[in-house]
Design a protein around this motif. Structure first.
Motif, PDB file in Angstrom:
ATOM      1  N   PHE A   1       3.291   4.676  12.686  1.00 35.65           N
ATOM      2  CA  PHE A   1       4.014   3.710  11.843  1.00 35.65           C
ATOM      3  C   PHE A   1       3.963   2.345  12.511  1.00 35.65           C
ATOM      4  N   ASP A   2       2.829   1.660  12.331  1.00 39.42           N
ATOM      5  CA  ASP A   2       2.663   0.347  12.966  1.00 39.42           C
ATOM      6  C   ASP A   2       3.068  -0.763  11.994  1.00 39.42           C
ATOM      7  N   ASP A   3       2.696  -1.980  12.318  1.00 37.82           N
ATOM      8  CA  ASP A   3       3.136  -3.143  11.533  1.00 37.82           C
ATOM      9  C   ASP A   3       2.588  -3.149  10.111  1.00 37.82           C
ATOM     10  N   GLN A   4       1.588  -2.323   9.847  1.00 35.91           N
ATOM     11  CA  GLN A   4       1.046  -2.257   8.490  1.00 35.91           C
ATOM     12  C   GLN A   4       1.964  -1.494   7.542  1.00 35.91           C
ATOM     13  N   PHE A   5       2.895  -0.728   8.114  1.00 36.72           N
ATOM     14  CA  PHE A   5       3.793   0.097   7.320  1.00 36.72           C
ATOM     15  C   PHE A   5       5.191  -0.531   7.272  1.00 36.72           C
ATOM     16  N   SER A   6       5.838  -0.340   6.144  1.00 37.52           N
ATOM     17  CA  SER A   6       7.253  -0.708   6.063  1.00 37.52           C
ATOM     18  C   SER A   6       7.927   0.207   5.050  1.00 37.52           C
ATOM     19  N   VAL A   7       9.228   0.367   5.196  1.00 38.82           N
ATOM     20  CA  VAL A   7       9.994   1.173   4.254  1.00 38.82           C
ATOM     21  C   VAL A   7      11.177   0.357   3.777  1.00 38.82           C
ATOM     22  N   GLU A   8      11.623   0.735   2.592  1.00 35.21           N
ATOM     23  CA  GLU A   8      12.705  -0.018   1.982  1.00 35.21           C
ATOM     24  C   GLU A   8      13.460   0.901   1.032  1.00 35.21           C
ATOM     25  N   ARG A   9      14.746   0.602   0.914  1.00 37.41           N
ATOM     26  CA  ARG A   9      15.534   1.262  -0.121  1.00 37.41           C
ATOM     27  C   ARG A   9      16.069   0.123  -0.993  1.00 37.41           C
ATOM     28  N   PRO A  10      15.279  -0.305  -1.945  1.00 34.91           N
ATOM     29  CA  PRO A  10      15.604  -1.534  -2.677  1.00 34.91           C
ATOM     30  C   PRO A  10      16.826  -1.427  -3.584  1.00 34.91           C
ATOM     31  N   ASP A  11      17.155  -0.204  -3.981  1.00 32.23           N
ATOM     32  CA  ASP A  11      18.339  -0.005  -4.814  1.00 32.23           C
ATOM     33  C   ASP A  11      18.968   1.318  -4.404  1.00 32.23           C
ATOM     34  N   GLY A  12      19.897   1.810  -5.193  1.00 30.30           N
ATOM     35  CA  GLY A  12      20.601   3.023  -4.782  1.00 30.30           C
ATOM     36  C   GLY A  12      19.804   4.304  -4.919  1.00 30.30           C
ATOM     37  N   SER A  13      18.617   4.212  -5.534  1.00 26.68           N
ATOM     38  CA  SER A  13      17.909   5.464  -5.784  1.00 26.68           C
ATOM     39  C   SER A  13      16.513   5.523  -5.167  1.00 26.68           C
ATOM     40  N   ASN A  14      15.780   4.425  -5.162  1.00 27.81           N
ATOM     41  CA  ASN A  14      14.390   4.474  -4.687  1.00 27.81           C
ATOM     42  C   ASN A  14      14.275   4.308  -3.183  1.00 27.81           C
ATOM     43  N   PHE A  15      13.243   4.938  -2.644  1.00 28.73           N
ATOM     44  CA  PHE A  15      12.907   4.796  -1.221  1.00 28.73           C
ATOM     45  C   PHE A  15      11.398   4.617  -1.188  1.00 28.73           C
ATOM     46  N   THR A  16      10.944   3.463  -0.710  1.00 31.56           N
ATOM     47  CA  THR A  16       9.519   3.147  -0.815  1.00 31.56           C
ATOM     48  C   THR A  16       8.846   3.057   0.535  1.00 31.56           C
ATOM     49  N   LEU A  17       7.556   3.361   0.527  1.00 28.22           N
ATOM     50  CA  LEU A  17       6.695   3.172   1.693  1.00 28.22           C
ATOM     51  C   LEU A  17       5.616   2.190   1.283  1.00 28.22           C
ATOM     52  N   LYS A  18       5.515   1.100   2.025  1.00 28.21           N
ATOM     53  CA  LYS A  18       4.492   0.097   1.731  1.00 28.21           C
ATOM     54  C   LYS A  18       3.463   0.096   2.852  1.00 28.21           C
ATOM     55  N   ILE A  19       2.215   0.080   2.453  1.00 30.94           N
ATOM     56  CA  ILE A  19       1.130  -0.117   3.407  1.00 30.94           C
ATOM     57  C   ILE A  19       0.525  -1.457   3.058  1.00 30.94           C
ATOM     58  N   ARG A  20       0.569  -2.379   4.001  1.00 31.65           N
ATOM     59  CA  ARG A  20       0.266  -3.781   3.714  1.00 31.65           C
ATOM     60  C   ARG A  20      -1.216  -3.999   3.423  1.00 31.65           C
ATOM     61  N   SER A  21      -2.069  -3.487   4.238  1.00 32.05           N
ATOM     62  CA  SER A  21      -3.513  -3.691   4.089  1.00 32.05           C
ATOM     63  C   SER A  21      -4.180  -2.364   4.413  1.00 32.05           C
ATOM     64  N   THR A  22      -4.495  -1.614   3.361  1.00 26.45           N
ATOM     65  CA  THR A  22      -4.925  -0.238   3.575  1.00 26.45           C
ATOM     66  C   THR A  22      -6.288  -0.150   4.261  1.00 26.45           C
ATOM     67  N   LYS A  23      -6.432   0.911   5.054  1.00 25.44           N
ATOM     68  CA  LYS A  23      -7.688   1.206   5.719  1.00 25.44           C
ATOM     69  C   LYS A  23      -8.185   2.551   5.190  1.00 25.44           C
ATOM     70  N   LEU A  24      -9.455   2.820   5.418  1.00 23.84           N
ATOM     71  CA  LEU A  24     -10.011   4.094   4.958  1.00 23.84           C
ATOM     72  C   LEU A  24      -9.224   5.277   5.522  1.00 23.84           C
ATOM     73  N   GLU A  25      -8.829   5.140   6.785  1.00 22.79           N
ATOM     74  CA  GLU A  25      -8.131   6.248   7.456  1.00 22.79           C
ATOM     75  C   GLU A  25      -6.694   6.448   6.985  1.00 22.79           C
ATOM     76  N   ASP A  26      -6.216   5.595   6.079  1.00 24.35           N
ATOM     77  CA  ASP A  26      -4.895   5.816   5.484  1.00 24.35           C
ATOM     78  C   ASP A  26      -4.952   6.833   4.344  1.00 24.35           C
ATOM     79  N   SER A  27      -6.148   7.235   3.964  1.00 24.08           N
ATOM     80  CA  SER A  27      -6.283   8.246   2.902  1.00 24.08           C
ATOM     81  C   SER A  27      -5.637   9.541   3.365  1.00 24.08           C
ATOM     82  N   ALA A  28      -4.673  10.012   2.594  1.00 26.51           N
ATOM     83  CA  ALA A  28      -3.889  11.189   2.986  1.00 26.51           C
ATOM     84  C   ALA A  28      -2.927  11.540   1.859  1.00 26.51           C
ATOM     85  N   MET A  29      -2.256  12.675   2.024  1.00 27.31           N
ATOM     86  CA  MET A  29      -1.079  12.989   1.193  1.00 27.31           C
ATOM     87  C   MET A  29       0.128  12.413   1.919  1.00 27.31           C
TER      88      MET A  29
END
Lengths: 114, 109
Positions: free
Chosen positions: A61-89
């Motif tokens: 979980f480096d600087d390319q990743f961030s998480v947020e709970r923008p409201d009372g229900s959602n929880f998000t994972l953001k990848i800022r600039s995706t790389k090939l090796e980010d391909s995954a479940m």
């Protein structure tokens, strides 16, 4: 029975693009997690989140990743600039409290980076 | 280093045969261990945890601190037990879980 949900089920993106993976944890849960599983490999812990802040993160979980709970229900994972090796479940999980010792997993989002 | 090892990627047994899915861990503290299962096209779900000392769907797992193992056992496998099984370790004092690579169990008719 309440379940963790994740959207989309499959996301295809170009290398260098930003992606946001969405999760709706079970409503009375307080602890939230993201994991990833590269094809054929193990489930890897990325980050845990409690009380609107990161409580634990892995070396993945480096600087390319961030998480947020923008409201009372959602929880998000953001990848800022995706790389090939980010391909995954990517799996989201939640639990009601830290001592509960059972995590409830979502169905996962398959991310494909081209 | 904290690690969970599941040495078998695939285990095939016949219906009615005993099953043992191996899990070994490396951890300096007092371990909290779990087995998660993922049936075809379904999500990961908790099967059992060592602190509960329970039997779920006929499966049991005993923590052996001397051998640093937490093997999952069932005396008579059923076809519906076919799934991916993951052993997991919770790092005490943190919110972090470490998973093994998983073992695919195939129960043959």
């Amino acid at each position: 029975e309440p379940e963790v949900t994740q959207t989309p089920s499959h996301q295809v993106t170009q290398m260098g693009q930003e992606v946001i993976l969405r999760c709706v944890p079970i409503s009375n849960h307080l602890y939230f997690y993201w994991y990833r599983q590269i094809l054929g490999q193990k489930v890897e812990f990325l980050v845990s989140f409690y009380n609107n802040e990161i409580s634990e993160k892995s070396e993945i979980f480096d600087d390319q990743f961030s998480v947020e709970r923008p409201d009372g229900s959602n929880f998000t994972l953001k990848i800022r600039s995706t790389k090939l090796e980010d391909s995954a479940m990517y799996f989201c999980a939640s639990c009601p409290r830290a001592s509960y010792n059972e995590q409830f997993f979502g169905p996962g989002t398959r991310l494909t980076v081209l | 280093a904290q690690r969970v090892t599941q040495p078998e990627k695939l285990l095939s047994v016949f219906k009615g045969a005993p099953v043992e899915l191996k899990c070994n861990y490396s951890y300096s503290g007092s371990p909290e261990l779990f087995w998660y299962v993922q049936y075809s096209r379904q999500r990961l779900q908790l099967l059992l945890r060592h602190i509960s000392r329970e039997s779920i769907k006929g499966f049991t797992a005993d923590l052996n601190k001397g051998e640093t193992s937490f093997h999952l056992k069932k005396p008579f496998a059923q076809e519906e037990d076919s799934a991916m099984y993951y052993c997991a370790l919770k790092v005490s004092g943190t919110y972090k879980y470490i998973f093994g690579t998983g073992t695919r169990l195939k129960v043959l008719a």
